[in-house]
Design a protein around this motif. Structure first.
Motif, PDB file in Angstrom:
ATOM      1  N   GLY A  44      64.109  -4.259  -2.448  1.00  0.00           N
ATOM      2  CA  GLY A  44      64.755  -5.013  -1.386  1.00  0.00           C
ATOM      3  C   GLY A  44      64.174  -6.391  -1.150  1.00  0.00           C
ATOM      4  O   GLY A  44      64.654  -7.121  -0.287  1.00  0.00           O
ATOM      5  N   PHE A  45      63.147  -6.784  -1.896  1.00  0.00           N
ATOM      6  CA  PHE A  45      62.546  -8.102  -1.731  1.00  0.00           C
ATOM      7  C   PHE A  45      63.049  -9.036  -2.828  1.00  0.00           C
ATOM      8  O   PHE A  45      63.115  -8.662  -3.999  1.00  0.00           O
ATOM      9  CB  PHE A  45      61.015  -8.025  -1.787  1.00  0.00           C
ATOM     10  CG  PHE A  45      60.402  -7.493  -0.534  1.00  0.00           C
ATOM     11  CD1 PHE A  45      60.021  -8.348   0.483  1.00  0.00           C
ATOM     12  CD2 PHE A  45      60.210  -6.137  -0.364  1.00  0.00           C
ATOM     13  CE1 PHE A  45      59.461  -7.863   1.650  1.00  0.00           C
ATOM     14  CE2 PHE A  45      59.647  -5.634   0.788  1.00  0.00           C
ATOM     15  CZ  PHE A  45      59.275  -6.498   1.805  1.00  0.00           C
ATOM     16  N   TYR A  46      63.402 -10.255  -2.434  1.00  0.00           N
ATOM     17  CA  TYR A  46      63.902 -11.283  -3.342  1.00  0.00           C
ATOM     18  C   TYR A  46      63.146 -12.570  -3.053  1.00  0.00           C
ATOM     19  O   TYR A  46      62.706 -12.797  -1.925  1.00  0.00           O
ATOM     20  CB  TYR A  46      65.403 -11.501  -3.127  1.00  0.00           C
ATOM     21  CG  TYR A  46      66.226 -10.297  -3.507  1.00  0.00           C
ATOM     22  CD1 TYR A  46      66.865 -10.246  -4.736  1.00  0.00           C
ATOM     23  CD2 TYR A  46      66.350  -9.217  -2.655  1.00  0.00           C
ATOM     24  CE1 TYR A  46      67.615  -9.136  -5.105  1.00  0.00           C
ATOM     25  CE2 TYR A  46      67.094  -8.107  -3.019  1.00  0.00           C
ATOM     26  CZ  TYR A  46      67.724  -8.074  -4.234  1.00  0.00           C
ATOM     27  OH  TYR A  46      68.440  -6.978  -4.594  1.00  0.00           O
ATOM     28  N   SER A  47      63.004 -13.424  -4.071  1.00  0.00           N
ATOM     29  CA  SER A  47      62.195 -14.621  -3.902  1.00  0.00           C
ATOM     30  C   SER A  47      62.728 -15.778  -4.733  1.00  0.00           C
ATOM     31  O   SER A  47      63.355 -15.580  -5.768  1.00  0.00           O
ATOM     32  CB  SER A  47      60.752 -14.319  -4.312  1.00  0.00           C
ATOM     33  OG  SER A  47      59.963 -15.470  -4.201  1.00  0.00           O
ATOM     34  N   THR A  48      62.437 -16.997  -4.276  1.00  0.00           N
ATOM     35  CA  THR A  48      62.752 -18.207  -5.035  1.00  0.00           C
ATOM     36  C   THR A  48      61.492 -18.980  -5.373  1.00  0.00           C
ATOM     37  O   THR A  48      61.547 -19.960  -6.073  1.00  0.00           O
ATOM     38  CB  THR A  48      63.649 -19.161  -4.234  1.00  0.00           C
ATOM     39  OG1 THR A  48      62.944 -19.535  -3.045  1.00  0.00           O
ATOM     40  CG2 THR A  48      64.976 -18.557  -3.913  1.00  0.00           C
ATOM     41  N   GLY A  49      60.366 -18.578  -4.802  1.00  0.00           N
ATOM     42  CA  GLY A  49      59.150 -19.381  -4.920  1.00  0.00           C
ATOM     43  C   GLY A  49      59.158 -20.439  -3.834  1.00  0.00           C
ATOM     44  O   GLY A  49      60.016 -20.445  -2.959  1.00  0.00           O
TER      45      GLY A  49
END
Length: 132
Positions: A44-49
């Motif tokens: 459930g965790f998403y990232s772009t930096g």
């Protein structure tokens, strides 16, 4: 930027979802649209930096079909923090390169206590058998 995404009932969004983020900051600054990638923090965790400069931002995350959704939040972005400095070799709390640690001492103490308990139990069994 890291996003924790979940369904309306609270369970985490599958890491296969394609989420897109856009953001608008003070003075008309904009970011995106950018796709969020599954992050290593867990399901459930998403990232772009690193993405946003310090200050307030209106962030919008959208999900496509089969479960289309749009969520908007205001976030206060802050400057990234630097990692803490590495402790000096031999400082308290740093691992000993030779492998000597207090963890090993605790295991040895526990093993010694277990052996002492077995020896006591053996002595009691021998003593009770002699009486019988």
């Amino acid at each position: 930027m890291t996003v924790q995404a979940s369904y309306a009932d609270g369970h985490p969004l599958d890491n296969g979802a394609r989420l897109v983020v856009t953001a608008t900051g003070e003075g008309g600054r904009t970011v995106g649209p950018l796709q969020l990638d599954p992050a290593g923090e867990g399901k459930g965790f998403y990232s772009t930096g690193p993405l946003l400069t310090p200050g307030p931002w209106q962030v919008t995350v959208t999900a496509p079909k089969p479960t289309p959704a749009t969520v908007q939040v205001v976030v206060q972005a802050r400057a990234a923090q630097a990692a803490p400095p590495a402790p000096a070799p031999g400082a308290a709390g740093t691992p000993d390169p030779a492998g000597n640690s207090t963890t090993r001492l605790w295991w040895l103490a526990g093993a010694a206590m277990a052996l002492a308990a077995l020896a006591t139990l053996g002595a009691l069994l021998v003593r009770t058998r002699r009486r019988a």
